[in-house]
Design an enzyme around this catalytic site. Structure first.
Site, PDB file in Angstrom:
ATOM      1  N   SER A  47       0.805  -1.220   0.000  1.00  0.00           N
ATOM      2  CA  SER A  47       0.000   0.000   0.000  1.00  0.00           C
ATOM      3  C   SER A  47       0.840   1.273   0.000  1.00  0.00           C
ATOM      4  CB  SER A  47      -0.922   0.002   1.216  1.00  0.00           C
ATOM      5  OG  SER A  47      -0.136   0.040   2.392  1.00  0.00           O
ATOM      6  N   ALA A  48       2.146   1.148  -0.084  1.00  0.00           N
ATOM      7  CA  ALA A  48       3.045   2.316  -0.171  1.00  0.00           C
ATOM      8  C   ALA A  48       2.896   3.226   1.047  1.00  0.00           C
ATOM      9  CB  ALA A  48       2.799   3.100  -1.456  1.00  0.00           C
ATOM     10  N   HIS A  51       3.498   3.436   7.951  1.00  0.00           N
ATOM     11  CA  HIS A  51       2.497   3.380   9.017  1.00  0.00           C
ATOM     12  C   HIS A  51       2.957   4.143  10.245  1.00  0.00           C
ATOM     13  CE1 HIS A  51       0.084   0.453   6.859  1.00  0.00           C
ATOM     14  NE2 HIS A  51       1.194  -0.176   6.552  1.00  0.00           N
ATOM     15  N   CYS A 417       1.393   9.770 -20.481  1.00  0.00           N
ATOM     16  CA  CYS A 417       0.537   9.844 -19.290  1.00  0.00           C
ATOM     17  C   CYS A 417       1.330  10.304 -18.067  1.00  0.00           C
ATOM     18  CB  CYS A 417      -0.102   8.494 -18.999  1.00  0.00           C
ATOM     19  SG  CYS A 417      -1.014   7.799 -20.382  1.00  0.00           S
ATOM     20  N   CYS A 457       3.282   3.889 -24.981  1.00  0.00           N
ATOM     21  CA  CYS A 457       4.745   3.973 -24.845  1.00  0.00           C
ATOM     22  C   CYS A 457       5.422   2.623 -24.926  1.00  0.00           C
ATOM     23  CB  CYS A 457       5.141   4.715 -23.575  1.00  0.00           C
ATOM     24  SG  CYS A 457       4.759   3.848 -22.061  1.00  0.00           S
TER      25      CYS A 457
END
Lengths: 504, 413
Positions: A47-48, A51, A417, A457
């Protein structure tokens, strides 16, 4: 036989932190990674989140190192030029039962000495963070929660360790370890190594490594978690991590709760569910897993502040989904330190969530302890600073002009993008620990991570890789041998060559 | 920084951009510029080596590449400036453009701005197909580019998901390349492609096309080893027990096109979630004065010819707008999409316009129905149709000075 003082097995976040800590000492160190690239396991797909430590159970190693590791993040990311943001975490409650759960979390957070954690009533919550539905009863706010790009962090740690003298071996799978005459002999698919010390940072395979040398067997259960990725159009409306207490969720306790997480790249993550599986290599997403996330958000969306701007859960903003397998220890807590019957073999095992957060503190402690015990001398040349180029998309206009003046390839956008330039793709390939595959370019530059998911790309990336590696385009792979992106050449092309051939 | 100013700047050098630029020039615009991020003009037509282009526009059956060639020739002859290898990073409501190329940044002030940025393909991620993430999954347009511009096939045994036009065209080309096309799976009970492509690319080559069917799992660790197909119910939910494993090494996706409008979106130009493009009036002007949109960036078209026709109109309107610099815009009346109507363009009409074409896609497949346009409650247009399908865009041409009150378009049984 390649001889080292220390060998680190695994180049995920724990291995990378350990390698960098080891490079502070005068040691000959190598990192062995089984995958074609660094950061290929649980450190890649999570989840990157950095915590705060409010929910790790008091008294566990997880809680201790979560809080210690969190505190190290500002300086670590500054030294390594890795973006890190303390955006804070809200755990919100919609029932009285949730509120009880928040009170319990608050108590736990205080015992863990997590700084600044507050229980907010609904009026307090909306004063601080407007837009929450009136159906929300309150929230726990942990200001030290943060967001880091885990693979940028691992690449930076490894690059810095390499600059300070650590050797890296990729595609090098450890198949056996034995101890003889005070040294470890490590048998790999690409030759043998020997070392005096081993740090076992092998993620879901850490039990296999430990069990090669120790009779105190450990067991790692592969626990799969999935996330859904939403387009960065949502990013302006997501400024903190939002989640509900895990206990209210179906199948709850396994995860830290279903949540909505901003990321460094601007996309937003939803997740995650978690389920124990048998196969350590199974990173496939499942209909059931994705549906679990989707149905949670379809019903809970209305509580979130984002529902002011997107009244319905914005399913059309989904751009991807991924799963990874986390190393869940059967003891439920990190397994840290020397194996009792194998001196010099140091485990960082069962390193599931909050592993990303805890890794810097764990590596620092274990390496420092070892240095004291084994009498390692400091490396006077150690340089903690890793210089890196700013991504084009984050440059000011003046910086863009200057970058293009120095290297015109900065003026050629390859990934539209994510605004990744040809110069950045080339650098990702030419770096000492450079990219060899399309996924590796993606992880280093974000090319292909945006809303078209590489539709535009990927032909350019494949072509650049082919040129740089001096191979035909159909030998370029997505993620290593066997994952070639293209098949054979067009038969029209062949028949033309034949014609030319017969003519000559 | 390089500063420039143009009467008209066109973003995108595909068929929409070139047609709009040429028409603007022809209508008397002074200096006209096309900005194109690729190294060549032509957009996606460059990789369309199949025929079927130009029947309306040139009364000839051309390949996409030939069609692009014609437009490139016209662009050159019209004296239009072109910057290739130049990517627009940002536009503003005041019509300034920030672009970049190998010489540095460029700021362009445009009298009028035409957005002709085309569309992109919906990727696997947007469908959230469960399974692994191996090599061998790509969109039909990407496969087309790899094959026609680089000379490489995606694999040996192919399953195609979705029956969009590019997927159908590629199915035929794979067969001609001696590749096994195992199946085309379409989640809907009908194709979203043109009937002529179903006949010429699928039926003529006896490729199995399964309706009400989708891919519910992708398998293979490094490279695709197969996919699971499942039947779906009327709500497009997979029906348990209907799973069928198909061995293949590639999954090609042709599951929809999305107008590419990040620049408009960033600049805050009002957008229509129904089309994915800007909200425009009958001159193709967006709600921001002087910013016009056309082609697949405005709404996804069936044929390049229709793109060109629309873009020519947009180009002429932009030229006129620059010439006249109207201070007050005419009052606008709304065109509402009623039952059975999707992706209606334009969304607004200037009161008093003499003739207007409305385009839309039927929301589903209809038989023996009527298209009706209402002004308030009064019917001002109606036409009976035997068959309507979402795969084919429907055009209504309205004439007369009947545009005073809001209009509503609908499909009626």
């Amino acid at each position: 036989m390649l001889e080292y003082d220390v060998i680190v097995i695994g180049a995920g976040v724990s291995g990378a932190c350990t390698a960098r800590e080891l490079s502070r000492f005068k040691l000959k160190t190598a990192v062995l990674e089984k995958a074609p690239d660094l950061c290929a396991g649980a450190s890649k797909g999570n989840s990157a989140t950095v915590h705060s430590g409010h929910d790790a159970a008091y008294g566990t190693k997880k809680a201790l190192y979560n809080v210690l590791g969190n505190k190290m993040y500002d300086r670590l990311c500054q030294e390594l030029c890795v973006p890190f943001q303390r955006n804070g975490t809200y755990v919100f409650a919609v029932t009285d039962h949730d509120m009880d759960e928040l009170a319990r979390l608050k108590e736990n957070a205080d015992r863990n000495q997590v700084p600044g954690v507050r229980l907010l009533s609904y009026p307090e919550l909306i004063r601080q963070s407007p837009g929450w539905s009136p159906k929300v009863k309150g929230a726990l706010f942990a200001p030290t929660g943060g967001v880091v790009c885990p693979y940028s962090l691992v690449f930076a740690l490894c690059a810095n360790a390499a600059e300070n003298g650590v050797d890296f071996y990729r595609n090098t799978e450890v198949c056996g370890i034995r101890k003889e005459g005070g040294r470890f002999f490590i048998h790999t698919g690409c030759g043998d190594f020997s070392s005096k010390y081993i740090f076992n940072c092998a993620g879901v395979y850490a039990d296999d490594m430990n069990n090669f040398v120790s009779s105190r067997k450990i067991r790692i259960i592969p626990r799969k978690g999935s996330h859904i990725i939403l387009d960065k159009k949502l990013a302006p409306y997501v400024d903190a991590t939002l989640c509900q207490p895990p206990s209210v969720l179906p199948g709850g306790g396994h995860t830290k709760g279903m949540g909505l997480m901003p990321t460094d790249g601007g996309t937003v993550l939803l997740g995650c569910e978690a389920v124990d599986i048998g196969d350590k290599t199974d990173v496939s997403t499942t209909r059931q897993g994705l549906d679990e996330i989707l149905s949670y958000f379809e019903t809970s969306w209305r509580f979130l502040p984002q529902s002011r701007y997107f009244p319905e859960f914005p399913k059309n903003l989904i751009i991807g989904a991924f799963s990874s397998v986390r190393p869940h220890p059967d003891t439920d807590d990190f397994i840290l330190g020397e194996a009792p019957d194998a001196p010099g073999f140091i485990n960082i095992a069962g390193f599931e969530s909050p592993g990303i957060t805890a890794a810097p503190a764990v590596a620092k402690d274990l390496v420092r302890d070892s240095a004291e015990r084994f009498g390692w001398e400091p490396n006077p040349g150690f340089n903690p600073i890793r210089k890196t180029e700013k991504p084009f998309r984050e440059m000011t206009e003046e910086e863009m002009e200057e970058a293009i003046r120095q290297d015109p390839d900065y003026g050629k956008i390859v990934c539209r993008c994510e605004q990744v330039t040809r110069a950045e793709v080339l650098r990702a390939i030419r770096d000492p620990l450079g990219a060899r595959t399309v996924n590796e370019v993606k992880m280093r530059t974000r090319a292909g991570m945006g809303r078209c998911q590489g539709g535009f790309c990927s032909p350019e990336i494949v072509s650049i890789l082919a040129q740089e590696l001096r191979i035909p385009m159909n030998q370029v792979t997505l993620c290593g041998a066997g994952s070639e992106i293209l098949g054979k050449e067009s038969c029209l092309e062949e028949s033309q060559e034949e014609k030319e051939g017969s003519g000559a | 920084m390089n500063e420039m100013s143009y009467d008209i700047a066109v973003i995108g050098g595909g068929c929409a951009g070139m047609a709009a630029a040429c028409a603007a020039k022809e209508a008397g615009a002074g200096r006209v510029l096309i900005l194109e991020r690729a190294s060549w003009l032509g957009g996606v037509l460059r990789q369309c080596i199949h025929n079927g282009f130009g029947i309306h526009q040139f009364q000839e059956d051309l390949t996409g590449t030939e069609y692009a060639g014609r437009l490139i020739q016209m662009t050159k002859e019209a004296g239009i400036d072109v910057l290739t290898d130049t990517t627009v990073l940002q536009i503003s409501k005041e019509r300034t453009i920030l672009a970049v190329n190998r010489n540095g940044l460029i700021r362009i002030q445009a009298g009028a701005l035409l957005i002709a940025t085309g569309c992109r393909e919906r990727p696997r991620g947007a469908l959230a197909i469960p399974g692994t993430r191996p090599a061998g999954v790509m969109t039909a347009g990407t496969a087309q580019r790899f094959l026609n511009l680089e000379g490489y096939l995606p694999g040996k045994e192919i399953v195609i998901l979705g029956s969009g036009d590019i997927g159908l065209i590629m199915a035929r080309q794979f067969i001609l390349e001696d590749v096994d096309v195992k199946a085309v799976a379409e989640i809907l009970p009908y194709s979203s492609g043109l009937t002529r492509n179903i006949v010429q690319c699928i039926e003529d080559f006896q490729i199995p096309l399964y309706y009400n069917t989708t891919v519910t799992r992708i398998e293979g660790e490094k490279r695709v080893t197969g996919v699971v197909l499942s039947k779906v119910d009327e709500k497009r939910r997979p029906i348990p027990g209907t799973e069928r494993f198909l061995c293949c090494d590639s999954l090609i996706l042709s599951v929809g096109l999305i107008p590419e409008n990040e620049l408009l979106w960033q600049a805050g130009v009002p957008m229509d979630p129904g089309t994915g493009g800007a909200i425009v009036d009958d001159t193709y002007q967006s709600a921001v004065p002087g910013i016009f949109a056309c082609g697949n960036a405005l709404h996804v078209h069936d044929l390049a010819d229709y793109v060109v026709q629309e873009s020519q109109k947009a180009g002429r309107s932009a030229a006129l707008w620059v010439k006249e610099q109207p201070k007050d815009s005419a009052p606008l009346i709304h065109v509402q999409a009623g039952n059975g109507v999707r992706g209606l363009v334009p969304q607004k009409i200037r009161a008093g316009s003499a003739a207007v074409s409305l385009q839309f896609r039927p929301a589903a497949r209809y038989q023996d129905c009527r298209i009706a346009v209402y002004s308030d409650d009064r019917i001002i247009f109606q036409k009976k149709e035997r068959i309507l399908t979402p795969g084919e865009m429907y055009s209504i041409h309205l004439k007369g000075t009947c545009f005073e009150k809001d209009l509503k378009v609908q499909v009626e049984p």
